[in-house]
Design a protein around this motif. Sequence first.
Motif, PDB file in Angstrom:
ATOM      1  N   ASP A   8       0.848  -1.186   0.000  1.00 34.36           N
ATOM      2  CA  ASP A   8       0.000   0.000   0.000  1.00 34.36           C
ATOM      3  C   ASP A   8       0.891   1.245   0.000  1.00 34.36           C
ATOM      4  O   ASP A   8       1.311   1.700   1.064  1.00 34.36           O
ATOM      5  N   PRO A  11      -0.320   7.683  -0.131  1.00 33.00           N
ATOM      6  CA  PRO A  11      -1.119   8.465  -1.074  1.00 33.00           C
ATOM      7  C   PRO A  11      -0.386   9.753  -1.455  1.00 33.00           C
ATOM      8  O   PRO A  11       0.390  10.290  -0.655  1.00 33.00           O
ATOM      9  N   SER A  45     -17.583  14.026  -3.224  1.00 32.43           N
ATOM     10  CA  SER A  45     -17.233  13.161  -4.354  1.00 32.43           C
ATOM     11  C   SER A  45     -17.380  13.867  -5.694  1.00 32.43           C
ATOM     12  O   SER A  45     -16.775  13.447  -6.679  1.00 32.43           O
ATOM     13  N   GLY A  50      -8.912  14.670  -7.375  1.00 28.21           N
ATOM     14  CA  GLY A  50      -8.928  13.219  -7.247  1.00 28.21           C
ATOM     15  C   GLY A  50      -9.200  12.753  -5.828  1.00 28.21           C
ATOM     16  O   GLY A  50      -8.685  13.328  -4.876  1.00 28.21           O
ATOM     17  N   PRO A  51      -9.987  11.691  -5.661  1.00 24.42           N
ATOM     18  CA  PRO A  51     -10.312  11.200  -4.318  1.00 24.42           C
ATOM     19  C   PRO A  51      -9.133  10.535  -3.608  1.00 24.42           C
ATOM     20  O   PRO A  51      -9.166  10.358  -2.404  1.00 24.42           O
ATOM     21  N   GLU A  52      -8.083  10.156  -4.342  1.00 28.04           N
ATOM     22  CA  GLU A  52      -6.936   9.498  -3.727  1.00 28.04           C
ATOM     23  C   GLU A  52      -5.909  10.492  -3.210  1.00 28.04           C
ATOM     24  O   GLU A  52      -4.920  10.109  -2.599  1.00 28.04           O
ATOM     25  N   ARG A  90      -5.793  10.913   5.568  1.00 29.05           N
ATOM     26  CA  ARG A  90      -6.709  10.102   4.768  1.00 29.05           C
ATOM     27  C   ARG A  90      -6.857  10.690   3.379  1.00 29.05           C
ATOM     28  O   ARG A  90      -7.030  11.904   3.225  1.00 29.05           O
ATOM     29  N   PRO A  91      -6.812   9.844   2.360  1.00 32.65           N
ATOM     30  CA  PRO A  91      -7.066  10.334   0.998  1.00 32.65           C
ATOM     31  C   PRO A  91      -8.471  10.924   0.910  1.00 32.65           C
ATOM     32  O   PRO A  91      -9.406  10.448   1.551  1.00 32.65           O
ATOM     33  N   GLY A  92      -8.604  11.992   0.119  1.00 36.41           N
ATOM     34  CA  GLY A  92      -9.899  12.643  -0.026  1.00 36.41           C
ATOM     35  C   GLY A  92     -10.141  13.730   1.008  1.00 36.41           C
ATOM     36  O   GLY A  92     -11.254  14.249   1.099  1.00 36.41           O
TER      37      GLY A  92
END
Length: 140
Positions: A8, A11, A45, A50-52, A90-92
């Motif tokens: 993983d 991000p 959203s 980008g959400p990542e 956290r992504p987003g």
Amino acid sequence: MAAIRSADPAPPIAVLRQRADFLRAASARRKGMPGFLLQARERRSDEPVGPELIRIGFTCSKKLGNAVARNRAKRRLREIARAVLPEAGRPGWDYVLVGRPETTATRDFAELKADLAAALAVIHDLPITPPRPRKPRGKK
């Protein structure tokens, strides 16, 4: 010998530059710590970002001192964000770190990093509350 890579990857992190992004983060969640104030918000959203992606902004007011002191504080904030956000962010999400006088003066760097990790944990555990409706202003 091959390098071991985690499954993983961290991000990607981007820097906030637009005033509107800072204002949106300021109107969401906050957690004050001795060396800084953390403001955070989860992006919707339907936003084009980008959400990542994790986005971070840094700011210091003139209350902190002259330009040298403000720049030093922002450098320290950038370094703690670089060290802590890949694991605890956290992504987003958008984050803004607001410097306080303790950022440059008396706060140890390790304590600042621990404060950011603790503040992120508190921010992410808070329930999402809808914004409060404003009371209409009456004419005087």
